[in-house]
Write a protein that holds these residues in place. Structure first.
Motif, PDB file in Angstrom:
ATOM      1  N   SER A 155       0.844  -1.188   0.000  1.00 14.47           N
ATOM      2  CA  SER A 155       0.000   0.000   0.000  1.00 14.47           C
ATOM      3  C   SER A 155       0.880   1.239   0.000  1.00 14.47           C
ATOM      4  CB  SER A 155      -0.945   0.046   1.200  1.00 14.47           C
ATOM      5  OG  SER A 155      -1.773   1.204   1.100  1.00 14.47           O
ATOM      6  N   ALA A 156       0.784   1.997  -1.079  1.00 17.26           N
ATOM      7  CA  ALA A 156       1.447   3.293  -1.129  1.00 17.26           C
ATOM      8  C   ALA A 156       0.567   4.369  -0.514  1.00 17.26           C
ATOM      9  CB  ALA A 156       1.770   3.656  -2.581  1.00 17.26           C
ATOM     10  N   SER A 157      -0.693   4.003  -0.217  1.00 19.92           N
ATOM     11  CA  SER A 157      -1.673   4.974   0.266  1.00 19.92           C
ATOM     12  C   SER A 157      -1.707   5.100   1.772  1.00 19.92           C
ATOM     13  CB  SER A 157      -3.070   4.580  -0.232  1.00 19.92           C
ATOM     14  OG  SER A 157      -3.120   4.546  -1.635  1.00 19.92           O
ATOM     15  N   LEU A 158      -1.537   3.979   2.478  1.00 25.66           N
ATOM     16  CA  LEU A 158      -1.666   3.979   3.932  1.00 25.66           C
ATOM     17  C   LEU A 158      -0.352   4.383   4.592  1.00 25.66           C
ATOM     18  CD1 LEU A 158      -3.766   0.737   4.457  1.00 25.66           C
ATOM     19  CD2 LEU A 158      -4.519   3.095   4.806  1.00 25.66           C
ATOM     20  N   VAL A 159      -0.396   5.478   5.351  1.00 24.19           N
ATOM     21  CA  VAL A 159       0.793   5.950   6.051  1.00 24.19           C
ATOM     22  C   VAL A 159       0.466   6.178   7.520  1.00 24.19           C
ATOM     23  CG1 VAL A 159       1.756   7.043   3.987  1.00 24.19           C
ATOM     24  CG2 VAL A 159       0.331   8.395   5.547  1.00 24.19           C
ATOM     25  N   ASP A 160       1.482   6.123   8.344  1.00 17.82           N
ATOM     26  CA  ASP A 160       1.332   6.412   9.766  1.00 17.82           C
ATOM     27  C   ASP A 160       0.986   7.894   9.948  1.00 17.82           C
ATOM     28  OD1 ASP A 160       2.665   7.409  12.450  1.00 17.82           O
ATOM     29  OD2 ASP A 160       2.270   5.267  12.694  1.00 17.82           O
ATOM     30  N   SER A 161      -0.028   8.165  10.732  1.00 16.63           N
ATOM     31  CA  SER A 161      -0.489   9.551  10.891  1.00 16.63           C
ATOM     32  C   SER A 161       0.570  10.475  11.473  1.00 16.63           C
ATOM     33  CB  SER A 161      -1.742   9.584  11.787  1.00 16.63           C
ATOM     34  OG  SER A 161      -2.798   8.890  11.182  1.00 16.63           O
ATOM     35  N   GLN A 162       1.453   9.945  12.307  1.00 18.07           N
ATOM     36  CA  GLN A 162       2.473  10.766  12.940  1.00 18.07           C
ATOM     37  C   GLN A 162       3.721  10.906  12.071  1.00 18.07           C
ATOM     38  OE1 GLN A 162       1.996  12.470  15.795  1.00 18.07           O
ATOM     39  NE2 GLN A 162      -0.102  11.675  15.812  1.00 18.07           N
ATOM     40  N   SER A 163       4.286   9.777  11.666  1.00 15.52           N
ATOM     41  CA  SER A 163       5.554   9.812  10.929  1.00 15.52           C
ATOM     42  C   SER A 163       5.369  10.053   9.440  1.00 15.52           C
ATOM     43  CB  SER A 163       6.304   8.497  11.121  1.00 15.52           C
ATOM     44  OG  SER A 163       5.594   7.421  10.507  1.00 15.52           O
ATOM     45  N   ARG A 164       4.156   9.799   8.944  1.00 14.99           N
ATOM     46  CA  ARG A 164       3.841   9.892   7.500  1.00 14.99           C
ATOM     47  C   ARG A 164       4.615   8.865   6.676  1.00 14.99           C
ATOM     48  NH1 ARG A 164      -0.734  12.729   7.121  1.00 14.99           N
ATOM     49  NH2 ARG A 164      -0.265  13.305   4.968  1.00 14.99           N
ATOM     50  N   LYS A 165       5.124   7.848   7.339  1.00 12.85           N
ATOM     51  CA  LYS A 165       5.834   6.778   6.627  1.00 12.85           C
ATOM     52  C   LYS A 165       4.853   5.689   6.229  1.00 12.85           C
ATOM     53  CE  LYS A 165      10.313   7.407   8.924  1.00 12.85           C
ATOM     54  NZ  LYS A 165      11.352   6.762   9.782  1.00 12.85           N
ATOM     55  N   PRO A 166       5.091   5.005   5.084  1.00 16.74           N
ATOM     56  CA  PRO A 166       4.198   3.928   4.668  1.00 16.74           C
ATOM     57  C   PRO A 166       4.094   2.847   5.731  1.00 16.74           C
ATOM     58  CG  PRO A 166       5.697   4.522   2.888  1.00 16.74           C
ATOM     59  CD  PRO A 166       6.184   5.244   4.102  1.00 16.74           C
ATOM     60  N   LEU A 167       2.888   2.342   5.919  1.00 16.05           N
ATOM     61  CA  LEU A 167       2.680   1.322   6.939  1.00 16.05           C
ATOM     62  C   LEU A 167       3.251  -0.028   6.481  1.00 16.05           C
ATOM     63  CD1 LEU A 167       1.173   1.497   9.718  1.00 16.05           C
ATOM     64  CD2 LEU A 167      -0.602   0.127   8.628  1.00 16.05           C
ATOM     65  N   VAL A 168       3.123  -0.298   5.179  1.00 13.87           N
ATOM     66  CA  VAL A 168       3.708  -1.499   4.576  1.00 13.87           C
ATOM     67  C   VAL A 168       4.458  -1.067   3.324  1.00 13.87           C
ATOM     68  CG1 VAL A 168       1.917  -3.054   5.473  1.00 13.87           C
ATOM     69  CG2 VAL A 168       1.599  -1.949   3.249  1.00 13.87           C
ATOM     70  N   SER A 169       5.050  -2.006   2.625  1.00 14.03           N
ATOM     71  CA  SER A 169       5.805  -1.658   1.422  1.00 14.03           C
ATOM     72  C   SER A 169       4.882  -1.105   0.334  1.00 14.03           C
ATOM     73  CB  SER A 169       6.535  -2.895   0.890  1.00 14.03           C
ATOM     74  OG  SER A 169       7.213  -2.586  -0.312  1.00 14.03           O
ATOM     75  N   PRO A 170       5.219   0.024  -0.280  1.00 14.84           N
ATOM     76  CA  PRO A 170       4.371   0.575  -1.346  1.00 14.84           C
ATOM     77  C   PRO A 170       4.449  -0.231  -2.646  1.00 14.84           C
ATOM     78  CG  PRO A 170       5.766   2.273  -0.349  1.00 14.84           C
ATOM     79  CD  PRO A 170       6.301   0.946   0.098  1.00 14.84           C
ATOM     80  N   THR A 171       5.612  -0.843  -2.905  1.00 11.99           N
ATOM     81  CA  THR A 171       5.845  -1.507  -4.193  1.00 11.99           C
ATOM     82  C   THR A 171       6.603  -2.819  -3.995  1.00 11.99           C
ATOM     83  OG1 THR A 171       8.006  -0.477  -4.579  1.00 11.99           O
ATOM     84  CG2 THR A 171       6.056   0.742  -5.330  1.00 11.99           C
ATOM     85  N   THR A 172       6.601  -3.614  -5.052  1.00 11.42           N
ATOM     86  CA  THR A 172       7.483  -4.774  -5.123  1.00 11.42           C
ATOM     87  C   THR A 172       7.719  -5.085  -6.591  1.00 11.42           C
ATOM     88  OG1 THR A 172       7.901  -7.007  -4.244  1.00 11.42           O
ATOM     89  CG2 THR A 172       5.720  -6.599  -5.147  1.00 11.42           C
ATOM     90  N   ILE A 173       8.764  -5.857  -6.883  1.00 15.23           N
ATOM     91  CA  ILE A 173       9.106  -6.212  -8.260  1.00 15.23           C
ATOM     92  C   ILE A 173       9.163  -7.734  -8.382  1.00 15.23           C
ATOM     93  CG2 ILE A 173      10.849  -6.054 -10.089  1.00 15.23           C
ATOM     94  CD1 ILE A 173      11.693  -3.363  -8.912  1.00 15.23           C
ATOM     95  N   ILE A 174       8.537  -8.256  -9.430  1.00 19.23           N
ATOM     96  CA  ILE A 174       8.472  -9.697  -9.667  1.00 19.23           C
ATOM     97  C   ILE A 174       9.026  -9.997 -11.050  1.00 19.23           C
ATOM     98  CG2 ILE A 174       6.912 -11.671  -9.950  1.00 19.23           C
ATOM     99  CD1 ILE A 174       5.012 -10.315  -8.007  1.00 19.23           C
ATOM    100  N   GLU A 175       9.798 -11.068 -11.165  1.00 19.85           N
ATOM    101  CA  GLU A 175      10.291 -11.534 -12.465  1.00 19.85           C
ATOM    102  C   GLU A 175       9.261 -12.482 -13.065  1.00 19.85           C
ATOM    103  OE1 GLU A 175      13.165 -10.943 -14.086  1.00 19.85           O
ATOM    104  OE2 GLU A 175      14.353  -9.831 -12.599  1.00 19.85           O
ATOM    105  N   ALA A 176       8.841 -12.223 -14.298  1.00 24.32           N
ATOM    106  CA  ALA A 176       7.868 -13.093 -14.962  1.00 24.32           C
ATOM    107  C   ALA A 176       8.005 -12.960 -16.474  1.00 24.32           C
ATOM    108  CB  ALA A 176       6.449 -12.736 -14.537  1.00 24.32           C
ATOM    109  N   GLY A 177       8.035 -14.092 -17.167  1.00 19.60           N
ATOM    110  CA  GLY A 177       8.111 -14.071 -18.625  1.00 19.60           C
ATOM    111  C   GLY A 177       9.326 -13.348 -19.151  1.00 19.60           C
ATOM    112  N   GLY A 178      10.430 -13.424 -18.423  1.00 16.62           N
ATOM    113  CA  GLY A 178      11.642 -12.738 -18.842  1.00 16.62           C
ATOM    114  C   GLY A 178      11.597 -11.239 -18.651  1.00 16.62           C
ATOM    115  N   ARG A 179      10.596 -10.751 -17.925  1.00 17.91           N
ATOM    116  CA  ARG A 179      10.450  -9.311 -17.711  1.00 17.91           C
ATOM    117  C   ARG A 179      10.360  -8.995 -16.230  1.00 17.91           C
ATOM    118  NH1 ARG A 179       5.303  -8.338 -21.400  1.00 17.91           N
ATOM    119  NH2 ARG A 179       5.097 -10.579 -21.084  1.00 17.91           N
TER     120      ARG A 179
END
Length: 453
Positions: free
Chosen positions: A139-163
């Motif tokens: 979630s790039a949307s959910l952030v801690d109200s105090q620190s404004r840091k993302p609560l979980v990872s906003p992104t991830t990258i997966i290898e698939a089909g050679g891409r």
């Protein structure tokens, strides 16, 4: 006669030269076609680890989704959930959510987005619940109200089909008018803009997991050209077809674990080509997966001994009007039977009179997600408690519909006329339980004659 021959010779010369130039081009300079990439997706599981079993013919449940995926999912494909996996905000919903995350892992999901249901939990509870997941929770949307840091990872990258496939998860703040304590939900544009440029630079394709409306998905496709595929969302029904908007494909599904979406695409040069799209309904003829049935039984076993807030007789009724205290309490259907013999006979012969047994038969008699519609007043101060077992206030009794009857009973026993009358009931009262997968399509004119009294 010579002009046509000369023209033909010139045309042949041009073709030969063009062909030679094409062969001389390096591999990178030729128009390339990528391998087809297939993506499966779900959304709005809403706690449906398995169908509740109240009626025959129920669709869906992750137990059926797993069977379908085992039979139909292609190798090297991707599988994502768009959010709304949790069934509610109570402590027992959070416990069940942990088992749903385990189910996703067993099913081979590669990433999970957080939706509106999850965002209603407090920041502390949500962080603890997702920390146990072995899958990327985004979630790039959910952030801690105090620190404004993302609560979980906003992104991830997966290898698939050679891409390299970049995944970005977002949630529309308009889907959650009251987020959980300690949580702030960024606007969609803000959440995406913070992470999309960096992600797109690292990846061949970007897929946006977006818990939002169809209109917003289309707007985001117009705004952010880097996105290849947008999967949602917060919608009333699943896509009828894949929409091509700007340079993106837009698809979505919903329906409480009753569907699995499927879409595939490939590229030729810079052109994105949609190959296949479908929304698969999980009909009753899809057998339930034994491994996930076992996981559901594990949840029921655990929840039967867990200490829950709903078990506390001194808890505050969340549905109570502030400052108003109820003077009546639940007394049980046997108290009504003393005067209402004919109505009691009709009740005992109905499904309402045996509603708790259906839970016992399925091993769900201690599952708070089921008990409310099979007992009297569960969750209210004087109502059914799990510690009662089947000793009292079980089944859909008189007071399930008419409300606490202590004052009514005491007045008659004292030989005085009650100072109030029970209000008339209508279809809306029945639909508090008879809705969605918990009932066949509700029709008052058909259902009422079966219990008329």
């Amino acid at each position: 006669m010579q002009k046509p021959v000369i023209a033909a010779a010139i045309a042949l010369f041009i073709l030969v030269v063009a062909g030679g130039l094409f062969l001389a081009l390096s591999k990178e300079e030729r128009p390339s076609e990528t391998a087809e990439l297939k993506v499966y997706f779900t959304c709005d599981t809403h706690g449906r680890l398995e169908p509740c079993g109240c009626f025959t013919g129920q669709l869906g449940g992750l137990t059926r989704a797993q069977t379908w995926l085992k039979q139909n999912r292609e190798p090297n494909s991707l599988l994502f959930d768009i959010g709304g996996a949790i069934g509610g905000e109570q402590d027992y919903h959070v416990i069940q959510y942990g088992y749903i995350l385990q189910a996703y892992e067993k099913m081979g999901y590669q990433a999970l987005n957080l939706g509106a249901g999850e965002a209603r939990l407090s920041a502390k509870t949500l962080k603890e619940a997702t920390a146990a997941s072995k899958l990327p929770v985004l979630s790039a949307s959910l952030v801690d109200s105090q620190s404004r840091k993302p609560l979980v990872s906003p992104t991830t990258i997966i290898e698939a089909g050679g891409r390299k496939i970049g995944l970005l998860g977002v949630l529309d703040p308009r889907s959650v008018p009251s987020p959980g304590d300690g949580l702030t939900i960024l606007s969609l544009d803000d959440a995406i803009s913070r992470h999309l440029p960096t992600l797109a630079a690292k990846c061949d394709e970007v897929i946006l997991l977006a818990f939002t409306t169809e209109a917003e998905m289309k707007r985001l496709a117009e705004e952010f050209y880097e996105i290849t595929l947008i999967i949602g969302g917060d919608v009333g029904q699943a896509s009828q077809f894949a929409q091509e908007v700007n340079q993106s494909l837009v698809v979505f599904t919903t329906n409480e674990a009753r569907t699995v979406g499927e879409i595939s695409f490939k590229r030729r040069g810079e052109v994105l080509n949609k190959q296949d799209f479908d929304i698969h309904m999980l009909y009753p003829d899809v057998k339930q997966d034994p491994e996930l049935i076992s996981l559901s039984k594990d949840f029921k076993k655990y929840i039967s001994t867990a200490s829950l807030e709903v078990d506390n007789p001194d808890r505050v009724d969340p549905g109570a009007i502030p400052g108003v205290t109820s003077t009546a309490h639940y007394v049980g259907s046997q108290s009504c039977a003393q005067c209402h013999a004919e109505e009691t006979h009709i009740w005992k012969a109905s499904g309402h009179g045996h509603a708790f047994k259906t839970l016992v038969d399925r091993g769900s008699q201690a599952d708070p997600t089921c008990i409310g519609c099979h007992t009297v007043g569960f969750g209210e101060p004087s109502g059914y408690q799990r510690a009662f077992g089947n000793s009292k206030l079980v089944d859909v009794g008189c007071e399930s519909c008419h409300g606490p009857g202590s004052e009514h009973v005491q007045s008659w026993l004292a030989g005085t006329k009650p100072s109030f009358e029970f209000r008339p009931l209508g279809p809306g009262d029945c639909k508090s339980c008879h809705h969605g997968e918990f009932s066949r399509p509700f029709d008052w004119d058909i259902f009422w004659p079966k219990i008329a009294h």
